[in-house]
Design a protein around this motif. Structure first.
Motif, PDB file in Angstrom:
ATOM      1  N   GLU B 218      11.272  69.335  46.229  1.00 45.42           N
ATOM      2  CA  GLU B 218      12.588  69.368  47.233  1.00 45.42           C
ATOM      3  C   GLU B 218      13.259  68.287  47.566  1.00 45.42           C
ATOM      4  O   GLU B 218      14.374  68.488  48.129  1.00 45.42           O
ATOM      5  N   ALA B 219      12.448  67.294  48.097  1.00 47.65           N
ATOM      6  CA  ALA B 219      12.895  66.245  48.684  1.00 47.65           C
ATOM      7  C   ALA B 219      13.326  64.772  47.545  1.00 47.65           C
ATOM      8  O   ALA B 219      13.819  64.096  47.932  1.00 47.65           O
ATOM      9  N   ALA B 220      12.902  65.469  46.430  1.00 39.86           N
ATOM     10  CA  ALA B 220      13.026  64.372  45.460  1.00 39.86           C
ATOM     11  C   ALA B 220      14.590  63.897  45.186  1.00 39.86           C
ATOM     12  O   ALA B 220      15.301  64.887  44.753  1.00 39.86           O
ATOM     13  N   GLY B 221      14.924  62.565  45.038  1.00 39.56           N
ATOM     14  CA  GLY B 221      16.436  62.446  44.850  1.00 39.56           C
ATOM     15  C   GLY B 221      16.497  61.252  43.867  1.00 39.56           C
ATOM     16  O   GLY B 221      15.498  60.648  43.350  1.00 39.56           O
ATOM     17  N   LEU B 222      17.557  61.038  43.412  1.00 40.36           N
ATOM     18  CA  LEU B 222      17.956  59.975  42.403  1.00 40.36           C
ATOM     19  C   LEU B 222      18.581  58.914  42.811  1.00 40.36           C
ATOM     20  O   LEU B 222      18.791  57.725  42.143  1.00 40.36           O
ATOM     21  N   GLY B 223      18.619  58.516  44.180  1.00 43.68           N
ATOM     22  CA  GLY B 223      19.208  57.086  44.833  1.00 43.68           C
ATOM     23  C   GLY B 223      18.454  55.835  44.165  1.00 43.68           C
ATOM     24  O   GLY B 223      19.233  55.096  43.738  1.00 43.68           O
ATOM     25  N   VAL B 224      17.303  55.841  44.105  1.00 43.51           N
ATOM     26  CA  VAL B 224      16.451  54.624  43.484  1.00 43.51           C
ATOM     27  C   VAL B 224      16.960  54.672  41.891  1.00 43.51           C
ATOM     28  O   VAL B 224      17.181  53.601  41.618  1.00 43.51           O
ATOM     29  N   ALA B 225      16.906  55.425  41.261  1.00 47.48           N
ATOM     30  CA  ALA B 225      17.185  55.449  39.935  1.00 47.48           C
ATOM     31  C   ALA B 225      18.551  55.201  39.784  1.00 47.48           C
ATOM     32  O   ALA B 225      18.728  54.329  38.733  1.00 47.48           O
ATOM     33  N   ILE B 226      19.388  55.698  40.295  1.00 47.43           N
ATOM     34  CA  ILE B 226      20.880  55.418  40.135  1.00 47.43           C
ATOM     35  C   ILE B 226      21.358  53.875  40.509  1.00 47.43           C
ATOM     36  O   ILE B 226      21.877  53.183  39.645  1.00 47.43           O
ATOM     37  N   LEU B 227      20.535  53.445  41.499  1.00 49.85           N
ATOM     38  CA  LEU B 227      20.745  51.973  41.750  1.00 49.85           C
ATOM     39  C   LEU B 227      19.956  51.102  41.013  1.00 49.85           C
ATOM     40  O   LEU B 227      20.772  50.282  40.537  1.00 49.85           O
ATOM     41  N   GLY B 228      19.023  51.576  40.471  1.00 51.67           N
ATOM     42  CA  GLY B 228      18.264  50.774  39.458  1.00 51.67           C
ATOM     43  C   GLY B 228      19.252  50.707  38.175  1.00 51.67           C
ATOM     44  O   GLY B 228      19.403  49.577  37.607  1.00 51.67           O
ATOM     45  N   SER B 229      19.630  51.881  37.777  1.00 50.46           N
ATOM     46  CA  SER B 229      20.540  51.860  36.442  1.00 50.46           C
ATOM     47  C   SER B 229      21.716  51.151  36.717  1.00 50.46           C
ATOM     48  O   SER B 229      21.977  50.150  35.793  1.00 50.46           O
ATOM     49  N   LEU B 230      22.316  51.039  37.819  1.00 50.55           N
ATOM     50  CA  LEU B 230      23.457  50.259  38.209  1.00 50.55           C
ATOM     51  C   LEU B 230      23.027  49.064  38.231  1.00 50.55           C
ATOM     52  O   LEU B 230      24.074  47.988  37.714  1.00 50.55           O
ATOM     53  N   TYR B 231      22.203  48.332  38.850  1.00 52.85           N
ATOM     54  CA  TYR B 231      21.691  47.007  38.856  1.00 52.85           C
ATOM     55  C   TYR B 231      21.760  46.586  37.419  1.00 52.85           C
ATOM     56  O   TYR B 231      21.953  45.300  36.962  1.00 52.85           O
ATOM     57  N   MET B 232      20.801  47.273  36.496  1.00 56.88           N
ATOM     58  CA  MET B 232      20.831  46.852  35.023  1.00 56.88           C
ATOM     59  C   MET B 232      21.900  46.859  34.286  1.00 56.88           C
ATOM     60  O   MET B 232      22.170  45.871  33.476  1.00 56.88           O
ATOM     61  N   MET B 233      23.005  47.908  34.528  1.00 58.52           N
ATOM     62  CA  MET B 233      24.187  47.842  33.982  1.00 58.52           C
ATOM     63  C   MET B 233      24.844  46.632  34.255  1.00 58.52           C
ATOM     64  O   MET B 233      25.648  45.888  33.431  1.00 58.52           O
ATOM     65  N   MET B 234      24.735  46.271  35.728  1.00 56.94           N
ATOM     66  CA  MET B 234      25.345  45.146  36.117  1.00 56.94           C
ATOM     67  C   MET B 234      24.845  43.739  35.162  1.00 56.94           C
ATOM     68  O   MET B 234      25.738  42.756  34.628  1.00 56.94           O
ATOM     69  N   ILE B 235      23.764  43.633  35.056  1.00 59.67           N
ATOM     70  CA  ILE B 235      22.908  42.454  34.405  1.00 59.67           C
ATOM     71  C   ILE B 235      23.422  42.533  33.031  1.00 59.67           C
ATOM     72  O   ILE B 235      23.709  41.478  32.547  1.00 59.67           O
ATOM     73  N   VAL B 236      23.412  43.743  32.413  1.00 61.45           N
ATOM     74  CA  VAL B 236      23.740  43.764  30.974  1.00 61.45           C
ATOM     75  C   VAL B 236      25.224  43.620  30.716  1.00 61.45           C
ATOM     76  O   VAL B 236      25.530  42.409  29.804  1.00 61.45           O
TER      77      VAL B 236
END
Ligand SMILES: Nc1ncnc2c1ncn2[C@@H]1O[C@H](COP(=O)(O)OP(=O)(O)OP(=O)(O)O)[C@@H](O)[C@H]1O
Ligand SMILES: [Mg+2]
Lengths: 253, 448
Positions: B218-236
């Motif tokens: 119930e507490a699991a969220g995507l925050g870290v994953a979204i941020l991680g993906s966002l960072y990677m897209m920025m780098i790419v």
């Protein structure tokens, strides 16, 4: 007599193994329209492209011999082909305006060569060039519209205006009327005749009549050789070479 | 001459009104081909519809979550013994100090409402609240120490099973066999719901919170994953676009055509076909083992995805450069533009829509890529948010597709819903990127 503007000495051109031009020697006069005629594939465009070093862009193409403009060898190591091309303008067979506005098409050359110090000056160059190319009246109300939206004849005149805008000394035209109807052709021919006063014009054409109408000198090419070169009137009425005679009378080509 | 005569002799007198058998056959073949095409399109659409309905059906519910609202007393004696309001002292109290407060509040609320359920001890009743709740409560207090000494209303996550009960995944019958929930607890939940203290509502935490452990879906969220993906897209984007475009321009416009450029060309095409997991191994060997970059960090993921995206961008860019008519280059050179001016003033703007489309397709591919990230350790359980870039690029993070993969591996069925929800988020990102691609293309094309 007008002075010599372009002088070619023993020009040989190779495309890889193909020997496209052999030992071409010619002296082209200033303030004159010189026509290159000859059957297809004989090397007219090749020679024309040698004069502004457009052949440099073709990797397999090698040019030997000297071409002098105002007694300076344009194939000298120190010559920058880009600088040369600003001096030797070219109009291509197929109208190829930039997909930009009419104004920008004409203004592009002056811009990159820094010919205008400010906007009014640039405007003036654009207007003058368009007037020279007999396009001003048709284009003055639509300068912001894309050049590609013009008719074929208008596009070709736009290309002439573009070439004229960089204030060249030599104007090379490779079959400029081949895509045009008789009326547009007549306009361009008239234009070429006017341009003669300020430029050394070299024109490639497949039309004998056109060569006879617009040019003062004519060069006849055949299979990579410059067969005959002389005053247009003489070439057409009293050719020295048999090949010239048969081409003009329609027996070869 | 003879040919013409022959043709005439062979020609039969036919009427245009009746179709010859050849014509009929040709028309039939055309019809049939059209049908094949329509069938193929229909099949594709059907697959898409099925995919979307399953994912939306399974995943949309993860954006809503069941919450319990409680009045919680925050006694100073327990949370700030020194009474100085010193943040460091408050931080010393762990979540174990907060859990009893919630239990007490729940007990009091039940007593006030007169809810008594047979066979449900106070301790068991506390199971209705998520195990994550004390941590959330602690965070709230640390964020606002003025709350200490007051009674405040908090919206706490309900246990995942309770949430599942209201989403139809858990029933009274299944609850009897479930170690994490009991029918009594469900009855309590219903009673709280009747009192208006328990409700299912929008859950922003699914997007903003970090991942939670196995027992707390119930507490699991995507925050870290979204941020991680966002960072990677920025780098790419920052690495692959300029490198790819520069490489393509050089190869297409400037490089001499010889054996070397041929070799390079073939190898770039080959590179585009290399399975992505191979890039993961490469990344592991070079960036982590050799260069010593941290594991699970967006910088490594970004670099690996850059390597993967480069060939896509190069191929797309070269194709769009090739499609610019040579007459434009001639025209530019003819007025005395240098090669570089011709390319940058005329060719590149014309190729830009194609380059952009290729780049965004490459980015979208990279966004959905999972395998190489698994190899460089981005599959780790990351609870902490990475910092702000550029330092944050070196902090551990997760990535959207990896998070989806991760959740589907978990034992608790509530994570299936989470995974589907995450897929929706990923799809939304992809659709957004494609929309941007289309819009940019339109913009650029309109300039001419
Ligand atoms: N880029 C090229 N690569 C290889 N061969 C070429 C190239 N351009 C021209 N040639 C060859 O050089 C010869 C002369 O060609 P050129 O284009 O100069 O003829 P042309 O007289 O202009 O003909 P046309 O009247 O048809 O335009 C031809 O045999 C042609 O095949
Ligand atoms: Mg030609």
């Amino acid at each position: 007599m007008d002075e010599i503007k372009i002088s070619a000495q023993d020009v040989n051109v190779f495309y890889g193994e193909t020997h496209a031009l052999q030992d071409v020697n010619v002296k082209i006069r200033d303030n004159t329209v010189t026509a290159f005629i000859g059957p297809s594939g004989c090397g007219k465009s090749t020679f024309l492209r040698c004069i502004n070093r457009m052949n440099d862009t073709i990797e397999i193409c090698r040019v030997k011999g000297d071409i002098l403009i105002d007694a300076e060898d344009i194939y000298d190591r120190q010559v920058d082909p880009v600088q040369l091309r600003a001096k030797v303008g070219m109009v291509f067979q197929k109208p190829n305006p930039f997909p930009k506005s009419i104004y920008d098409n004409v203004a592009y050359g002056p811009r990159i060569h820094g010919l205008a110090r400010n906007k009014p000056e640039l405007d003036e160059i654009v207007e003058k060039s368009l007037r020279r190319a007999a396009l001003w009246d048709e284009a003055k109300d639509r300068l912001g519209q894309p050049g590609t939206g013009l008719s074929g004849g208008q596009q070709q005149r736009l290309c002439i205006a573009r070439a004229v805008a960089t204030a060249p000394e030599v104007l090379l035209m490779d079959e400029p009327c081949s895509a045009l109807d008789p009326i547009a052709t007549a306009q361009i021919e008239e234009l070429i005749d006017e341009l003669r006063q300020n430029y050394c014009v070299v024109i490639v054409t497949h039309s004998m009549q056109q060569a006879a109408r617009v040019s003062q000198h004519t060069a006849f090419f055949h299979l990579g050789h410059l067969v005959e070169y002389g005053e247009t009137g003489q070439i057409f009425t009293n050719p020295q070479d048999k090949r010239t005679e048969s081409y003009i009378t329609g027996r070869i080509g | 001459m003879t040919d013409i005569a022959l043709g005439r002799a062979l020609r039969l007198k036919t009427s245009l009104l009746d179709q010859s058998s050849r014509t009929r056959k040709r028309n039939f073949a055309e019809k049939r081909f059209e049908l094949y095409g329509m069938a193929a399109v229909a099949f594709g659409l059907l697959a898409l519809v099925v995919l979307l309905t399953t994912i939306l059906g399974n995943g949309l519910s993860s954006f809503r979550q069941t919450f319990v609202t409680l009045q919680i007393e925050l006694p100073q004696a327990k949370l700030d013994k020194s009474g100085t309001g010193d943040l460091e002292a408050i931080k010393k109290v762990s979540t174990f100090g907060y859990a009893p407060l919630i239990d007490t509040a729940l007990e009091q609320t039940m007593a006030q409402l007169g809810i008594t359920i047979d066979g449900l001890s106070a301790k068991q009743a506390a199971g209705i609240i998520s195990k994550e709740a004390p941590a959330k409560l602690r965070d709230a207090v640390i964020a606002n120490p003025a709350l200490i000494g007051t009674v405040h209303e908090f919206r706490l996550l309900a246990n995942g099973r309770i949430d599942g009960y209201y989403k139809g995944a858990v029933t009274m019958v299944s609850a009897t066999r479930d170690a994490n929930v009991s029918p009594e607890l469900l009855i309590l939940a219903d009673a709280l719901k009747a009192a208006g203290l328990l409700a299912t509502s929008l859950n922003p935490g699914f997007i903003t919170d970090s991942d939670a452990s196995d027992q707390r879906p119930e507490a699991a969220g995507l925050g870290v994953a979204i941020l991680g993906s966002l960072y990677m897209m920025m780098i790419v984007l920052v690495l692959a676009l300029p490198i790819g475009v520069a490489a393509s321009i050089y190869l297409e416009e400037f490089a001499p055509k010889n054996r070397w450029t041929d070799v390079i060309e073939v190898n770039i095409s080959n590179l585009a076909a290399v399975p992505s997991i191979v890039f993961g191994i490469l990344g592991l060997a070079i960036f982590i083992n050799f260069a010593g970059l941290p594991q699970s960090a967006p910088i490594v993921g970004g670099l690996v995805l850059t390597l993967m995206t480069l060939p896509t961008i190069i191929i797309a860019t070269r194709a769009s450069l090739k499609s610019v008519p040579p007459s434009i280059r001639d025209a530019a050179l003819g007025v005395g533009a240098s090669k570089m001016q011709a390319v940058f003033h005329h060719v590149l703007p014309l190729a830009a829509p194609g380059i952009l489309t290729g780049t965004i397709i490459g980015l979208a591919q990279a966004l959905g890529e999972t395998a190489p990230l698994l190899l460089i350790g981005m599959v780790a359980f990351v609870k902490e948010f990475p910092g702000a870039p550029p330092e944050g690029f070196f902090d551990p993070a997760s990535a959207l597709p990896v998070q989806i993969f991760n959740w589907t591996q978990r034992a608790d069925p509530a994570f299936v819903e989470r995974a589907s929800g995450a897929i929706i988020v990923l799809l939304v990102f992809l659709i957004a990127m494609n929309t941007v691609a289309v819009l940019l293309r339109r913009r650029f094309e309109r300039r001419w």
